[in-house]
Enzyme design. Structure first.
Site, PDB file in Angstrom:
ATOM      1  N   THR A   7      39.398 -38.058  11.799  1.00  7.54           N
ATOM      2  CA  THR A   7      38.657 -38.925  10.868  1.00  7.54           C
ATOM      3  C   THR A   7      38.213 -38.205   9.594  1.00  7.54           C
ATOM      4  O   THR A   7      37.683 -38.845   8.686  1.00  7.54           O
ATOM      5  CB  THR A   7      37.388 -39.494  11.548  1.00  7.54           C
ATOM      6  N   ALA A   8      38.361 -36.886   9.541  1.00  4.27           N
ATOM      7  CA  ALA A   8      37.859 -36.142   8.372  1.00  4.27           C
ATOM      8  C   ALA A   8      38.556 -34.791   8.267  1.00  4.27           C
ATOM      9  O   ALA A   8      39.247 -34.366   9.203  1.00  4.27           O
ATOM     10  CB  ALA A   8      36.348 -35.917   8.511  1.00  4.27           C
ATOM     11  N   SER A 132      38.572 -20.015  14.326  1.00  5.77           N
ATOM     12  CA  SER A 132      37.892 -19.745  13.052  1.00  5.77           C
ATOM     13  C   SER A 132      37.748 -18.242  12.872  1.00  5.77           C
ATOM     14  O   SER A 132      37.678 -17.498  13.870  1.00  5.77           O
ATOM     15  CB  SER A 132      36.492 -20.370  13.065  1.00  5.77           C
ATOM     16  N   TYR A 145      28.199 -20.869  17.502  1.00 10.86           N
ATOM     17  CA  TYR A 145      29.422 -21.380  16.867  1.00 10.86           C
ATOM     18  C   TYR A 145      30.530 -20.322  16.950  1.00 10.86           C
ATOM     19  O   TYR A 145      31.639 -20.593  17.414  1.00 10.86           O
ATOM     20  CB  TYR A 145      29.164 -21.795  15.416  1.00 10.86           C
TER      21      TYR A 145
HETATM   22  P1  NDP Z   1      34.903 -32.026   9.580  1.00 10.75           P
HETATM   23  O1  NDP Z   1      33.458 -32.165   9.892  1.00 10.75           O
HETATM   24  O2  NDP Z   1      35.388 -32.481   8.252  1.00 10.75           O
HETATM   25  O3  NDP Z   1      35.770 -32.743  10.726  1.00 10.75           O
HETATM   26  C1  NDP Z   1      35.469 -32.582  12.083  1.00 10.75           C
HETATM   27  C2  NDP Z   1      36.221 -33.603  12.899  1.00 10.75           C
HETATM   28  O4  NDP Z   1      35.902 -33.408  14.285  1.00 10.75           O
HETATM   29  C3  NDP Z   1      35.864 -35.025  12.534  1.00 10.75           C
HETATM   30  O5  NDP Z   1      37.037 -35.788  12.461  1.00 10.75           O
HETATM   31  C4  NDP Z   1      35.010 -35.493  13.706  1.00 10.75           C
HETATM   32  O6  NDP Z   1      35.242 -36.873  13.944  1.00 10.75           O
HETATM   33  C5  NDP Z   1      35.608 -34.673  14.849  1.00 10.75           C
HETATM   34  N1  NDP Z   1      34.699 -34.549  15.984  1.00 10.75           N
HETATM   35  C6  NDP Z   1      33.537 -33.871  16.040  1.00 10.75           C
HETATM   36  N2  NDP Z   1      32.964 -34.029  17.257  1.00 10.75           N
HETATM   37  C7  NDP Z   1      33.810 -34.828  17.974  1.00 10.75           C
HETATM   38  C8  NDP Z   1      33.787 -35.351  19.280  1.00 10.75           C
HETATM   39  N3  NDP Z   1      32.772 -35.080  20.116  1.00 10.75           N
HETATM   40  N4  NDP Z   1      34.801 -36.143  19.697  1.00 10.75           N
HETATM   41  C9  NDP Z   1      35.829 -36.419  18.864  1.00 10.75           C
HETATM   42  N5  NDP Z   1      35.922 -35.936  17.608  1.00 10.75           N
HETATM   43  C10 NDP Z   1      34.906 -35.156  17.170  1.00 10.75           C
HETATM   44  O7  NDP Z   1      35.228 -30.474   9.786  1.00 10.75           O
HETATM   45  P2  NDP Z   1      36.590 -29.618   9.631  1.00 10.75           P
HETATM   46  O8  NDP Z   1      37.739 -30.475   9.339  1.00 10.75           O
HETATM   47  O9  NDP Z   1      36.271 -28.512   8.717  1.00 10.75           O
HETATM   48  O10 NDP Z   1      36.682 -29.012  11.095  1.00 10.75           O
HETATM   49  C11 NDP Z   1      37.812 -29.154  11.933  1.00 10.75           C
HETATM   50  C12 NDP Z   1      37.925 -27.907  12.807  1.00 10.75           C
HETATM   51  O11 NDP Z   1      38.128 -26.774  11.989  1.00 10.75           O
HETATM   52  C13 NDP Z   1      36.669 -27.626  13.643  1.00 10.75           C
HETATM   53  O12 NDP Z   1      37.078 -27.198  14.920  1.00 10.75           O
HETATM   54  C14 NDP Z   1      36.004 -26.470  12.881  1.00 10.75           C
HETATM   55  O13 NDP Z   1      35.223 -25.673  13.720  1.00 10.75           O
HETATM   56  C15 NDP Z   1      37.224 -25.746  12.370  1.00 10.75           C
HETATM   57  N6  NDP Z   1      37.029 -24.863  11.232  1.00 10.75           N
HETATM   58  C16 NDP Z   1      36.448 -25.320  10.066  1.00 10.75           C
HETATM   59  C17 NDP Z   1      36.275 -24.468   9.000  1.00 10.75           C
HETATM   60  C18 NDP Z   1      35.578 -24.900   7.743  1.00 10.75           C
HETATM   61  O14 NDP Z   1      35.113 -24.026   6.981  1.00 10.75           O
HETATM   62  N7  NDP Z   1      35.511 -26.211   7.444  1.00 10.75           N
HETATM   63  C19 NDP Z   1      36.760 -23.063   9.048  1.00 10.75           C
HETATM   64  C20 NDP Z   1      37.351 -22.700  10.322  1.00 10.75           C
HETATM   65  C21 NDP Z   1      37.476 -23.577  11.347  1.00 10.75           C
HETATM   66  P3  NDP Z   1      34.136 -37.963  14.339  1.00 10.75           P
HETATM   67  O15 NDP Z   1      32.858 -37.550  13.700  1.00 10.75           O
HETATM   68  O16 NDP Z   1      34.703 -39.247  13.813  1.00 10.75           O
HETATM   69  O17 NDP Z   1      34.133 -37.935  15.832  1.00 10.75           O
HETATM   70  C1  8X3 Z   2      34.018 -22.163   9.741  1.00 14.22           C
HETATM   71  C2  8X3 Z   2      34.062 -20.922   8.917  1.00 14.22           C
HETATM   72  O1  8X3 Z   2      32.740 -18.900   8.203  1.00 14.22           O
HETATM   73  O2  8X3 Z   2      31.671 -21.090   7.967  1.00 14.22           O
HETATM   74  O3  8X3 Z   2      34.534 -21.909  10.999  1.00 14.22           O
HETATM   75  O4  8X3 Z   2      31.935 -20.084  10.142  1.00 14.22           O
HETATM   76  S1  8X3 Z   2      32.533 -20.215   8.820  1.00 14.22           S
END
Ligand code: NDP
Ligand code: 8X3
Length: 222
Positions: A7-8, A132, A145
């Protein structure tokens, strides 16, 4: 391909990237409307699966009862995840810690375990877990985290050990800072705080990371 957290952010971008290269998609997330509008804009067939990955029965039941055209999952992008809070360990909120463990660890293992038997029996498939840099490098407030992402890294390595000799692949993509909803979620809706946190970081975009995931997903199995 089944993408969790579609979704995001990264999950949405990877869904679009996969669709652009002709893949059929199963889109997972809690926000049904967002799944529907994403599915409507993709150029390939998409099935939406609104669910919370922390709900073990929901994951199992819905993965088992997919429509016939979507029942063979070749790629799982195990991406749903979140960080909550940035307080030091002594002050962190235990509910936040629970939710990170439940989502980033338990949700991720439920999804992997639900798709693996069919991949193994077809000797084909790829699980792409999203870790990550926070799983290897500490920072103040990264505590649980970072711990969950270290789990994702090690679980990926151990699954590979289990799958040795098969053509089922496991990858772990470990990005640095990516501009998504991640920080707004971490700071509980405070988008100003989220923007300031990334100031000067030259963060990646979700589509940058989606490109890497697409490369990994389409690499030959050897
Ligand atoms: P967003 O917050 O943009 O997206 C997170 C997604 O996870 C949403 O689609 C949300 O959907 C979904 N989600 C969260 N909880 C649940 C749940 N319980 N059940 C189903 N879906 C869930 O973050 P990112 O796109 O940045 O994050 C995606 C992944 O990348 C994560 O694992 C994050 O830890 C990892 N990551 C992110 C980094 C960053 O700097 N952004 C760096 C490194 C890793 P909804 O709310 O609709 O359920
Ligand atoms: C997300 C990257 O550095 O904000 O996993 O933890 S950081």
């Amino acid at each position: 391909a089944l993408v969790t957290g579609a979704t995001a952010g990264i999950g949405e971008a990877v869904s679009r990237r996969f669709s652009n290269s002709g893949m059929k998609l199963i889109l997972v997330g809690r926000r049904t409307k967002k799944l529907e509008s994403l599915a409507d804009t993709l150029g390939t067939a998409a099935h939406i699966l609104p669910l919370d990955v922390t709900d073990r029965n929901a994951v199992y039941e819905s993965f088992k009862s997919l429509p016939k055209d979507f029942s063979k999952i070749d790629i799982l992008v195990n991406n749903a995840g979140l960080a909550l809070g940035l307080e030091p360990s002594a002050q962190a909120n235990l509910d936040d810690w629970d939710q990170m463990v439940d989502t980033n660890i338990k949700g991720l293992i439920y999804c992997a375990r639900a798709v693996l038997p069919d991949m193994v029996s077809r000797d084909r498939g790829h699980i792409i877990n999203i870790g990550s840099v926070a799983g290897s490098y500490p920072y103040p407030g990264g505590n649980v985290y970072g711990g969950t992402k270290a789990f994702v890294h090690q679980f990926s390595l151990n699954m590979r050990a289990d799958l040795l000799g098969t053509r089922v692949r496991v990858s772990c993509i470990e990005p640095g800072a990516v501009e998504t909803e991640f920080l707004t979620v971490r700071f509980k809706g405070d988008s100003e705080k989220a923007r300031n946190f990334l100031k000067g970081a030259n963060a990646m975009s979700a589509s940058d990371v989606a490109e890497v995931i697409h490369f990994v997903a389409t690499a030959p199995s050897n």
